[in-house]
Enzyme design. Structure first.
Site, PDB file in Angstrom:
ATOM      1  N   ASP A  15       0.845  -1.191   0.000  1.00 47.92           N
ATOM      2  CA  ASP A  15       0.000   0.000   0.000  1.00 47.92           C
ATOM      3  C   ASP A  15       0.884   1.246   0.000  1.00 47.92           C
ATOM      4  O   ASP A  15       1.651   1.469   0.934  1.00 47.92           O
ATOM      5  CB  ASP A  15      -0.895   0.026   1.239  1.00 47.92           C
ATOM      6  CG  ASP A  15      -2.029  -0.977   1.168  1.00 47.92           C
ATOM      7  OD1 ASP A  15      -2.250  -1.556   0.091  1.00 47.92           O
ATOM      8  OD2 ASP A  15      -2.696  -1.180   2.202  1.00 47.92           O
ATOM      9  N   GLY A  41      -3.292  -5.267   0.746  1.00 48.72           N
ATOM     10  CA  GLY A  41      -3.963  -6.232  -0.108  1.00 48.72           C
ATOM     11  C   GLY A  41      -5.050  -6.925   0.685  1.00 48.72           C
ATOM     12  O   GLY A  41      -4.851  -7.284   1.852  1.00 48.72           O
ATOM     13  N   LYS A  42      -6.213  -7.098   0.076  1.00 50.28           N
ATOM     14  CA  LYS A  42      -7.360  -7.610   0.834  1.00 50.28           C
ATOM     15  C   LYS A  42      -7.113  -8.985   1.442  1.00 50.28           C
ATOM     16  O   LYS A  42      -7.517  -9.260   2.564  1.00 50.28           O
ATOM     17  CB  LYS A  42      -8.610  -7.613  -0.055  1.00 50.28           C
ATOM     18  CG  LYS A  42      -9.125  -6.218  -0.353  1.00 50.28           C
ATOM     19  CD  LYS A  42     -10.432  -6.267  -1.123  1.00 50.28           C
ATOM     20  CE  LYS A  42     -10.976  -4.844  -1.259  1.00 50.28           C
ATOM     21  NZ  LYS A  42     -11.285  -4.236   0.054  1.00 50.28           N
ATOM     22  N   ASN A  45      -4.441  -8.565   4.214  1.00 47.98           N
ATOM     23  CA  ASN A  45      -5.066  -7.851   5.327  1.00 47.98           C
ATOM     24  C   ASN A  45      -5.940  -8.777   6.164  1.00 47.98           C
ATOM     25  O   ASN A  45      -5.882  -8.773   7.401  1.00 47.98           O
ATOM     26  CB  ASN A  45      -5.931  -6.704   4.807  1.00 47.98           C
ATOM     27  CG  ASN A  45      -5.123  -5.522   4.309  1.00 47.98           C
ATOM     28  OD1 ASN A  45      -3.918  -5.455   4.506  1.00 47.98           O
ATOM     29  ND2 ASN A  45      -5.794  -4.591   3.659  1.00 47.98           N
ATOM     30  N   GLY A 220     -21.651   1.293   6.897  1.00 49.97           N
ATOM     31  CA  GLY A 220     -20.903   2.409   7.448  1.00 49.97           C
ATOM     32  C   GLY A 220     -21.368   2.763   8.848  1.00 49.97           C
ATOM     33  O   GLY A 220     -21.480   1.903   9.724  1.00 49.97           O
ATOM     34  N   GLY A 223     -24.092   0.767  10.698  1.00 50.43           N
ATOM     35  CA  GLY A 223     -23.870  -0.601  11.148  1.00 50.43           C
ATOM     36  C   GLY A 223     -23.882  -1.595  10.008  1.00 50.43           C
ATOM     37  O   GLY A 223     -23.258  -1.385   8.965  1.00 50.43           O
ATOM     38  N   ASP A 251      -8.618   6.668   9.629  1.00 48.14           N
ATOM     39  CA  ASP A 251      -8.266   6.088   8.330  1.00 48.14           C
ATOM     40  C   ASP A 251      -9.057   4.797   8.178  1.00 48.14           C
ATOM     41  O   ASP A 251      -8.933   3.875   8.983  1.00 48.14           O
ATOM     42  CB  ASP A 251      -6.756   5.815   8.282  1.00 48.14           C
ATOM     43  CG  ASP A 251      -6.288   5.265   6.932  1.00 48.14           C
ATOM     44  OD1 ASP A 251      -7.128   5.094   6.035  1.00 48.14           O
ATOM     45  OD2 ASP A 251      -5.082   5.008   6.793  1.00 48.14           O
ATOM     46  N   ASP A 257     -11.652  -5.199   5.483  1.00 47.99           N
ATOM     47  CA  ASP A 257     -10.958  -6.483   5.519  1.00 47.99           C
ATOM     48  C   ASP A 257     -10.912  -7.031   6.948  1.00 47.99           C
ATOM     49  O   ASP A 257     -11.081  -8.232   7.167  1.00 47.99           O
ATOM     50  CB  ASP A 257      -9.535  -6.330   4.982  1.00 47.99           C
ATOM     51  CG  ASP A 257      -9.514  -5.792   3.563  1.00 47.99           C
ATOM     52  OD1 ASP A 257     -10.415  -6.134   2.783  1.00 47.99           O
ATOM     53  OD2 ASP A 257      -8.586  -5.025   3.236  1.00 47.99           O
ATOM     54  N   GLY A 292      -3.256   3.430   8.476  1.00 48.51           N
ATOM     55  CA  GLY A 292      -2.719   2.240   7.836  1.00 48.51           C
ATOM     56  C   GLY A 292      -3.714   1.103   7.841  1.00 48.51           C
ATOM     57  O   GLY A 292      -4.805   1.193   8.403  1.00 48.51           O
TER      58      GLY A 292
END
Length: 306
Positions: A15, A41-42, A45, A220, A223, A251, A257, A292
């Site tokens: 990232d 990366g998903k 992560n 979001g 919920g 962030d 993920d 992050g």
């Protein structure tokens, strides 16, 4: 081989993150902060998020033979992830270009790199990992044909979780295996092929009609909504709203993920869908309070303290 509580099959990216006062519009240039490089990366992560919570976790992925690949492997091993399924070579490590504004919202462009070279053959070669996995989770930052091969090679009784991100039309065999299909509002609209009119309950009904056994829609600050297919023909779906956890977001990178990993792990432990989603919401809430992706993921003790 020991049983894995979660096997993640998916992407591993470096990232490259820049903070901005506002994200640029078309044709616009804005100045940003110093560049920060994080493992992401998903797939990677999710594996780190689950391992930090205490899950016995393995990752099947592909990275390049380069500095970014070594960064990703080090991060996985430090978190306690079994990296015996991480393949090296074939292309440079994937890269995600991320801008983050002061509210914590982000925009991401992914260059797949080695992720695009994770093949169905790699999945078949990893049959021992799949045979030992209680839950398998994947995403769409790897080829869809590879995701379909994962479905074909699931161990009897194993549970399959899919976050279709970036969203794309899904074949019936993949949809039918999802338990759950985990989507945000944008992903729900793409999978449904609509503009997403109506309430989330309507989206859930439409998604279940495509074949998944269960669906989780993240909303979001509102919920999440969990929905399960009717137990018998002619019955109605079972839904429940899961409230969000109020926090000051810094962030949001990687928070989805972390949510999906926690959800999949708790389902593998035998929790019901709503309880697992409520726990996952707490994990995601802690993650957004830190900058992050992988470095923001909490331990089980930190989640319990929230």
């Amino acid at each position: 081989m020991d049983e894995y509580e979660l096997l993640v099959v998916g992407s591993a990216n470096a990232d490259l993150v820049v903070g901005v006062e506002r994200r640029p519009g078309a044709g616009e240039t804005v100045l940003g902060s110093d560049l920060a490089v994080h493992p992401g990366g998903k797939g990677a992560n999710q594996a780190v998020a689950a391992a930090r919570l205490g899950a016995r976790t393995a990752l099947l992925a592909r990275v390049g033979d380069d500095a970014h690949g070594r960064l990703l492997l080090d991060s996985q091993r430090t978190a306690g992830v079994d990296t015996s399924g991480v393949l090296v070579g074939g292309a440079p490590t994937g890269v995600a270009l991320i801008t983050v504004d002061p509210s914590g919202d982000n925009s991401i462009v992914v260059s797949p790199g080695a992720n695009a070279h994770l093949t169905p053959g790699d999945v078949r070669d990893a049959r021992e990992l799949l045979a030992a996995a209680r839950v398998v989770s994947t995403q769409l930052e790897i080829p869809l044909e590879t995701v379909a091969e994962v479905v074909r090679n699931l161990a009897p009784g194993a549970r399959f979780a899919l976050n279709p991100s970036p969203p794309a039309p899904l074949p019936p065999e993949v949809l039918a295996a999802c338990d759950p299909l985990v989507v945000n509002e944008h992903e729900a609209r793409v999978v449904l092929g609509t503009e997403g009119k109506g309430a989330p309950e309507d989206w859930a009904r439409g998604l279940l009609a495509l074949g998944p056994r269960s669906v989780v829609i993240t909303l979001g600050a509102k919920g999440a909504l969990v929905a399960q297919a009717p137990a018998e023909a002619g019955g109605d779906m079972v839904t429940r709203r899961v409230p969000s956890v109020p926090v000051a977001a810094v962030d949001t990178t990687g928070a989805g993920d972390a949510f999906t990993a926690a959800l999949a792990w708790r389902l593998g432990l035998g929790e019901d869908l709503a309880s697992a989603a409520a726990y996952a919401a707490r994990v995601g809430a802690v993650a957004v309070t830190r900058k992050g992706a992988q470095v923001s993921f909490p331990t089980a003790e930190e989640v319990a303290a929230l």
